[in-house]
Structures are given as structure tokens and as C-alpha cells.
Design a protein around this motif. Structure first.
Motif, PDB file in Angstrom:
ATOM      1  N   ILE A 163       0.944  -1.186   0.040  1.00 55.76           N
ATOM      2  CA  ILE A 163      -0.030   0.000  -0.087  1.00 55.76           C
ATOM      3  C   ILE A 163       0.807   1.192   0.046  1.00 55.76           C
ATOM      4  O   ILE A 163       2.015   1.317   0.719  1.00 55.76           O
ATOM      5  N   LYS A 164       0.328   2.505  -0.778  1.00 57.60           N
ATOM      6  CA  LYS A 164       1.408   3.454  -0.756  1.00 57.60           C
ATOM      7  C   LYS A 164       0.256   4.891  -0.333  1.00 57.60           C
ATOM      8  O   LYS A 164      -0.848   4.498  -0.431  1.00 57.60           O
ATOM      9  N   PRO A 165       1.235   5.852   0.193  1.00 51.11           N
ATOM     10  CA  PRO A 165       0.225   6.785   0.616  1.00 51.11           C
ATOM     11  C   PRO A 165      -0.267   7.584  -0.695  1.00 51.11           C
ATOM     12  O   PRO A 165       0.159   7.988  -1.646  1.00 51.11           O
ATOM     13  N   GLY A 166      -1.440   8.123  -0.341  1.00 48.47           N
ATOM     14  CA  GLY A 166      -2.132   8.865  -1.497  1.00 48.47           C
ATOM     15  C   GLY A 166      -1.955  10.521  -1.053  1.00 48.47           C
ATOM     16  O   GLY A 166      -2.868  10.965  -0.169  1.00 48.47           O
ATOM     17  N   ASN A 167      -1.278  11.292  -2.019  1.00 47.51           N
ATOM     18  CA  ASN A 167      -1.049  12.508  -1.374  1.00 47.51           C
ATOM     19  C   ASN A 167      -0.918  13.566  -2.876  1.00 47.51           C
ATOM     20  O   ASN A 167      -0.891  13.092  -3.645  1.00 47.51           O
ATOM     21  N   ILE A 208      -6.736   7.624   2.713  1.00 45.91           N
ATOM     22  CA  ILE A 208      -6.960   6.655   1.784  1.00 45.91           C
ATOM     23  C   ILE A 208      -5.440   6.225   1.481  1.00 45.91           C
ATOM     24  O   ILE A 208      -4.194   6.646   1.816  1.00 45.91           O
ATOM     25  N   GLY A 209      -5.287   4.798   0.794  1.00 46.52           N
ATOM     26  CA  GLY A 209      -4.133   4.284   0.548  1.00 46.52           C
ATOM     27  C   GLY A 209      -4.182   4.172  -0.989  1.00 46.52           C
ATOM     28  O   GLY A 209      -5.258   3.967  -1.529  1.00 46.52           O
ATOM     29  N   TYR A 230      -7.860   2.504  -1.507  1.00 42.62           N
ATOM     30  CA  TYR A 230      -8.148   1.645  -0.517  1.00 42.62           C
ATOM     31  C   TYR A 230      -8.565   2.547   0.874  1.00 42.62           C
ATOM     32  O   TYR A 230      -7.846   3.609   1.117  1.00 42.62           O
ATOM     33  N   GLU A 231      -9.800   2.150   1.477  1.00 43.08           N
ATOM     34  CA  GLU A 231      -9.932   2.644   2.710  1.00 43.08           C
ATOM     35  C   GLU A 231      -9.050   1.978   3.849  1.00 43.08           C
ATOM     36  O   GLU A 231      -8.669   0.932   3.916  1.00 43.08           O
ATOM     37  N   LEU A 232      -8.983   2.790   4.928  1.00 40.41           N
ATOM     38  CA  LEU A 232      -7.981   2.199   6.025  1.00 40.41           C
ATOM     39  C   LEU A 232      -8.705   1.978   7.145  1.00 40.41           C
ATOM     40  O   LEU A 232      -9.486   2.887   7.777  1.00 40.41           O
ATOM     41  N   ASN A 233      -8.356   1.073   7.945  1.00 38.05           N
ATOM     42  CA  ASN A 233      -9.249   0.641   9.058  1.00 38.05           C
ATOM     43  C   ASN A 233      -8.037   0.204  10.195  1.00 38.05           C
ATOM     44  O   ASN A 233      -7.484  -0.696  10.075  1.00 38.05           O
ATOM     45  N   TYR A 252       6.329  24.163  -1.506  1.00 36.25           N
ATOM     46  CA  TYR A 252       5.488  22.898  -2.026  1.00 36.25           C
ATOM     47  C   TYR A 252       4.554  22.651  -0.785  1.00 36.25           C
ATOM     48  O   TYR A 252       4.849  22.982   0.546  1.00 36.25           O
ATOM     49  N   THR A 253       3.068  22.147  -1.031  1.00 43.23           N
ATOM     50  CA  THR A 253       2.486  21.525   0.019  1.00 43.23           C
ATOM     51  C   THR A 253       2.264  20.012  -0.187  1.00 43.23           C
ATOM     52  O   THR A 253       2.187  19.536  -1.332  1.00 43.23           O
ATOM     53  N   ILE A 254       2.069  19.188   0.785  1.00 39.82           N
ATOM     54  CA  ILE A 254       1.636  17.970   0.590  1.00 39.82           C
ATOM     55  C   ILE A 254       0.442  17.726   1.326  1.00 39.82           C
ATOM     56  O   ILE A 254       0.310  18.053   2.561  1.00 39.82           O
ATOM     57  N   ASN A 255      -0.785  17.211   0.602  1.00 42.01           N
ATOM     58  CA  ASN A 255      -2.065  17.190   1.032  1.00 42.01           C
ATOM     59  C   ASN A 255      -2.644  15.683   1.254  1.00 42.01           C
ATOM     60  O   ASN A 255      -2.502  15.039   0.055  1.00 42.01           O
ATOM     61  N   HIS A 256      -3.067  15.125   2.314  1.00 40.60           N
ATOM     62  CA  HIS A 256      -3.573  13.900   2.283  1.00 40.60           C
ATOM     63  C   HIS A 256      -4.975  13.703   1.174  1.00 40.60           C
ATOM     64  O   HIS A 256      -5.537  14.855   1.203  1.00 40.60           O
ATOM     65  N   ILE A 257      -4.932  12.789   0.607  1.00 36.22           N
ATOM     66  CA  ILE A 257      -6.321  12.481  -0.266  1.00 36.22           C
ATOM     67  C   ILE A 257      -7.015  11.814   0.871  1.00 36.22           C
ATOM     68  O   ILE A 257      -6.737  10.849   1.478  1.00 36.22           O
TER      69      ILE A 257
END
Lengths: 211, 211
Positions: free
Chosen positions: A27-31, A182-183, A191-194, A84-89
Motif C-alpha cells: 500500500i502507498k500513501p495518497g497525497n 486513503i491508500g 483503499y480505505e484504511l481501518n 510546496y504543499t503535501i495534502n492527504h487524499i
């Protein structure tokens, strides 16, 4: 089980190889990375390669592909402004975030095309994504060339960090499921994360008897 | 919302800062890296920094901290043999995988201490984790120093790739929820993955009207 040798991977068709190898690290981070240039305005691009490099100073890296208009805009804006900015999806914005990867003309802002809102905070020059509840303003630090395939690692230090009160505990644990972060799997799976479990710092003295 | 400036981050206590900054890049892949040395036998260590670098050749990197016995064993074994394995952590083995990060004596194998099974496949020199259903044998390629904080990126090429038939589609999409692969948050939080959506490759011509 399915098995691929190096030779099997090399002889797969290009698209299938891209799908497999982009997914197989896990899984990878979504930014979303937000930047701005004086000439071409704002730019927003999805990245799944943000990686933690250290906490003191607080450094994050991301991988830049050798080609691609969107990536080149992001990088040239970072070099121009140093910011720059890094913003979570988050779950509610996956589709909008995904389509920032389309190769729009340089003069078109992905914010506008994808229905996301530019936001300026703390007098920081680069645009944040208003819809993201976890976001960081980054100072550009360094670019590390990766000679074997012409990619680069772009490194920045966290200058501003914003997150919801309820996402962070007294100890500094950040719950990514509470923020609906998300991932990313491969190039286009989300992917949703639980959150399921947490363990104490591992020491030889506290290890359970697994045998 | 909670806000931290660079100065706020720097003046937090060390443990809380580690927890926050390790978590804030988003979800991370959970992998076990297996190695073997002639002198000290096998070694297994959890890494949450594996990152995709390219698909042709199929390259993955991971970040090595400047200190830590476990990490140094992993790296010295990679330099000695030129081989290592990357094995996904799955839901059923999170606790065992977590405790591989305890700093055991060099002569002790984390496989044995943590109840995981060494497995040798395809005449590959480095040990795979039998309990992992997605695993890769890696040829060491290069180390990239990251001068700003003394970390390194270790790069390898996929030589062997093993995954369940049901995890991979005809197009090469890998479903990480079918393999029960997990994600890592921060230093010690673990997440289950639920695939929610996939989108086609993004082009200006297929972008939905978001405005």
C-alpha cells in the motif's frame, strides 16, 4: 501461486508490467502536491511515493519520474519558489485527486479542472488543498539523483503541519482512519484504511513467546 | 484544527515528535526484509519505507536509518551477499512482524524469536518468509546517500516475484485486500485495507465535469 522471474517481468506487455510492479511494494500513501509558479499559476498533482526520511529535522521525500508534464511542472515550480504543499487524499475526494494526473496544458490549473479549492495559509507561498484535513507546507531542501533509472528523490522539511484535533492523541499517534485518509495500490486502485491494532515499542524484554 | 509550525515540531518531546512525523506522510507499506550472512545466519526486519522506483527495470528502494543494530545487520548482509527478500506483512502475522524490530543480539535470528518460518525458493540465497503470500527476491543494485540527515536509499531489482493467483487480475491489477496485506501508520499502528474504487488512466479527454 503465480510466479514471475526477472525475465518473465521483462517480457510482459508494458501496461501489465506497470500495473504489477507499481502495486507489488504494498500500500502507498495518497497525497496531492500543490505548487505555484509566477508564470503558469498553480499546479496540483497526485503522488503515491511520499516517504518518511527523518523526524529531527522533519523530512519527507518523494520520487520524481524522469518524464511527464505534470511532474515536471511540480518540480520546476518547487525549484522556482522553494515551497510546496503535501495534502492527504481523503475518501470523499479520491476521484478528483485521481484526475489531477491527466496531462493538462501548462496554463490550466488542476485545482480548477478537478474541482478542488486552492487555499493559502500562514502566509505560505504554495497552495494548500482546502478539502484536505491533513496538510503540510514544505520547504524544499535537496534533490538526490537516482542514476540507475534517471528518477530523482525530492526532499523537503515540514514548515507547517495542520491536522484535525481528533486525529492526534496525547502521545502523538495519528489515526489515519479517523481522518479518512486513503491508500493507493498500483496506479489506480484506492483503499480505505481501518486501524486494527497497535503494539508497544519492541524490545527483546517485551517480546511475546511466539514458539 | 491542530497546528504545528517547524518551531513547534522541534520543541516537542522526542517520542511524540517521532510518533507524529513518522505518521504524517500517510499510510505506509508493511514489509519484512530477509537476509542471511555467512557468519551470523539469517536476519529479518520490518520496514515501512519500501518505495516504487520504476517498472522497467523493476526497481524498489527502501530507506536505511543511520543507526540501529537490526538495520545494520540487514544492510551488511545485503552488501555481503548482494541478495535480500521483501515479504508482505499480512493481517495474521502483524504481531510477529512488529517484534522483529526489537534489537536482538546479532547471533539470534528474528525468524526464530518471532515465530516466522525461513524458506528458500528458486535457489535464491536470501531467506523468504513462508507465511507471506506476496514476496520478492531482490538483487542489490545501489546505495544512494542522503546527505541532509545521513540516511541512505538502498535500491534493488526484482529477481523473483511470488503472489497468489487470486490476487492478480488479467490486466496485472494486484488486490492488496484479497491478500490481506496491511498498512503501517507511524511506528506501531497497523491498518487493514479495503479496496473501494478504481479509475481508468486519467486523460484530459476522460475527466468528469467536477465544476
Amino acid at each position: 501461486m503465480k510466479y514471475f522471474s526477472k525475465a518473465d517481468i521483462e517480457k510482459e506487455n508494458r501496461i501489465k508490467r506497470l500495473n504489477i510492479i507499481n502495486a507489488i511494494s504494498g500500500i502507498k500513501p495518497g497525497n496531492l502536491i500543490g505548487t505555484k509558479s509566477k508564470k503558469n499559476g498553480s499546479n496540483l498533482a497526485v503522488f503515491s511515493s511520499v516517504v518518511h526520511l527523518g523526524s529531527s529535522p522533519a523530512l519527507l521525500g518523494f520520487i520524481l519520474r524522469p518524464t511527464g508534464n505534470v511532474l515536471r511542472n511540480t518540480y520546476s515550480n518547487i525549484l522556482e519558489t522553494g515551497k510546496y504543499t503535501i495534502n492527504h487524499i481523503h475518501i470523499s475526494m479520491i476521484e478528483k485527486a485521481h484526475y489531477t494526473s491527466a496531462k493538462f496544458d501548462e496554463s490550466i490549473s488542476e485545482f480548477k479542472m478537478c474541482g478542488l479549492t486552492e487555499s493559502y495559509l500562514h502566509s505560505f507561498e504554495a497552495p494548500f488543498v482546502e478539502e484536505s484535513v491533513i496538510k503540510m507546507g514544505m520547504n524544499y531542501i535537496d534533490t538526490i539523483p537516482i542514476p540507475v533509472n534517471g528518477t530523482k528523490m525530492v526532499i523537503g522539511e515540514i514548515q507547517h503541519l495542520i491536522l484535525p484535533n481528533e486525529s492526534i492523541s496525547e502521545e502523538g499517534y495519528v489515526d489515519l482512519s479517523l481522518s479518512n485518509s486513503i491508500g493507493v495500490g498500483g496506479l489506480n486502485n484506492y483503499y480505505e484504511l481501518n486501524k486494527t491494532v497497535e503494539f508497544p515499542f519492541a524490545r527483546p524484554s517485551n517480546i511475546p513467546d511466539f514458539n
